[in-house]
Design a protein around this motif. Sequence first.
Motif, PDB file in Angstrom:
ATOM      1  N   UNK A   1       0.722  -1.780   0.198  1.00  0.00           N
ATOM      2  CA  UNK A   1      -0.048  -0.029   0.158  1.00  0.00           C
ATOM      3  C   UNK A   1       0.982   1.496   0.284  1.00  0.00           C
ATOM      4  N   UNK A   2      -0.039   2.631  -0.444  1.00  0.00           N
ATOM      5  CA  UNK A   2       0.884   3.537  -0.401  1.00  0.00           C
ATOM      6  C   UNK A   2       1.256   3.582   0.839  1.00  0.00           C
ATOM      7  N   UNK A   3       2.773   3.996   1.587  1.00  0.00           N
ATOM      8  CA  UNK A   3       3.292   4.158   3.182  1.00  0.00           C
ATOM      9  C   UNK A   3       2.563   5.390   3.603  1.00  0.00           C
ATOM     10  N   UNK A   4       2.006   4.379   4.806  1.00  0.00           N
ATOM     11  CA  UNK A   4       1.361   5.886   5.583  1.00  0.00           C
ATOM     12  C   UNK A   4       2.357   7.303   6.203  1.00  0.00           C
ATOM     13  N   UNK A   5       3.794   6.704   6.223  1.00  0.00           N
ATOM     14  CA  UNK A   5       5.065   7.544   6.500  1.00  0.00           C
ATOM     15  C   UNK A   5       4.674   8.331   5.162  1.00  0.00           C
ATOM     16  N   UNK A   6       4.482   8.460   4.541  1.00  0.00           N
ATOM     17  CA  UNK A   6       4.709   9.583   2.882  1.00  0.00           C
ATOM     18  C   UNK A   6       3.113   9.902   3.264  1.00  0.00           C
ATOM     19  N   UNK A   7       2.212   9.667   3.508  1.00  0.00           N
ATOM     20  CA  UNK A   7       0.932   9.964   3.531  1.00  0.00           C
ATOM     21  C   UNK A   7       0.967  10.590   5.026  1.00  0.00           C
ATOM     22  N   UNK A   8       1.551  10.298   5.797  1.00  0.00           N
ATOM     23  CA  UNK A   8       1.664  11.892   6.645  1.00  0.00           C
ATOM     24  C   UNK A   8       2.440  12.612   6.485  1.00  0.00           C
ATOM     25  N   UNK A   9       3.597  12.984   5.847  1.00  0.00           N
ATOM     26  CA  UNK A   9       4.619  14.203   5.788  1.00  0.00           C
ATOM     27  C   UNK A   9       4.175  14.920   3.896  1.00  0.00           C
ATOM     28  N   UNK A  10       3.387  14.133   3.270  1.00  0.00           N
ATOM     29  CA  UNK A  10       3.223  14.759   2.090  1.00  0.00           C
ATOM     30  C   UNK A  10       1.697  15.271   1.953  1.00  0.00           C
TER      31      UNK A  10
END
Length: 290
Positions: free
Chosen positions: A278-287
């Motif tokens: 899945x699309x990484x949570x860490x990118x979701x959070x910071x992007x």
Amino acid sequence: ETLDLKQIRAERQFNLEKGCKHLKDEGLVQENVPPEKLGHVIVNDQYRVLFCYVPKVACTNLKRVFLLLTGKMNTTKPLDLKSKDVHFAYDKYLTYLDSFTPEEVEYRIKNYRKYIFVREPLERLLSAYRNKFMEKSEYFHKRYGRRIIKRFREGVSKEEKIVGNDVKFFEFVQYITDPDTIRQEGYNEHWAHYSALCHPCWMNYDFVGKYETLDDDVDYVLKDMHINDFVKFPQRGATYKKKKTKDELYKFYGQIPPKYLRKLWKIFVNDYKLFDYPYPGVLQKYLMQS
């Protein structure tokens, strides 16, 4: 074998085929891979098996298993084989697909069982960074560390003596996302794409194992090869001392400017798609914040 696991495996298989078809339609899959590009695929003719090893995906332990199968190790316990020996002294006992002619390669791809193990791509990238730049690894400090610091650290003078053992994570990310890196030298195997190491759309793997479900997946492979009676795979805890990379993702990627996170995503997006991450949570959070 629970139904859940069976279904998960079937889905991984289906997803890889679907992803490959998509990439083929876009003309992004090599029609033919020459044998010399197949140096990551271990061959065992006795068991009629091909296994593509990916650094930072339990690769040392999986290689230990294949070394035991050669019958040339004076032990039946994987952990008796020191990790340094696995990658250096004993490597000569393993056979790789790049040592065969194109005809022999083709025969094996058609007739052998083929396994690959993968891991969440950004987690694997961070794992490589921690392993090669935060621990003692002189080769990597000299070969990559110095160069990365010279290229990306501000205020480094030409005369300064650089050891290369204090590369910051952001400097490493700049190095990975710099187009010159790929153009001039390509990626080291510890952070290269799965497609470059294992050619999943050309090899048609029979089984996709994942680091996230490692113990179950290795069990399956050992049974599938009928070696589960005499080879026991080391449990992850048995060889692991420091904090799991998974728990450190936010700490490290949180320091990276959004512009670079986007570049990382672009670089590894096909690995995510092919292997159904899945699309990484860490990118979701910071992007999302940017």
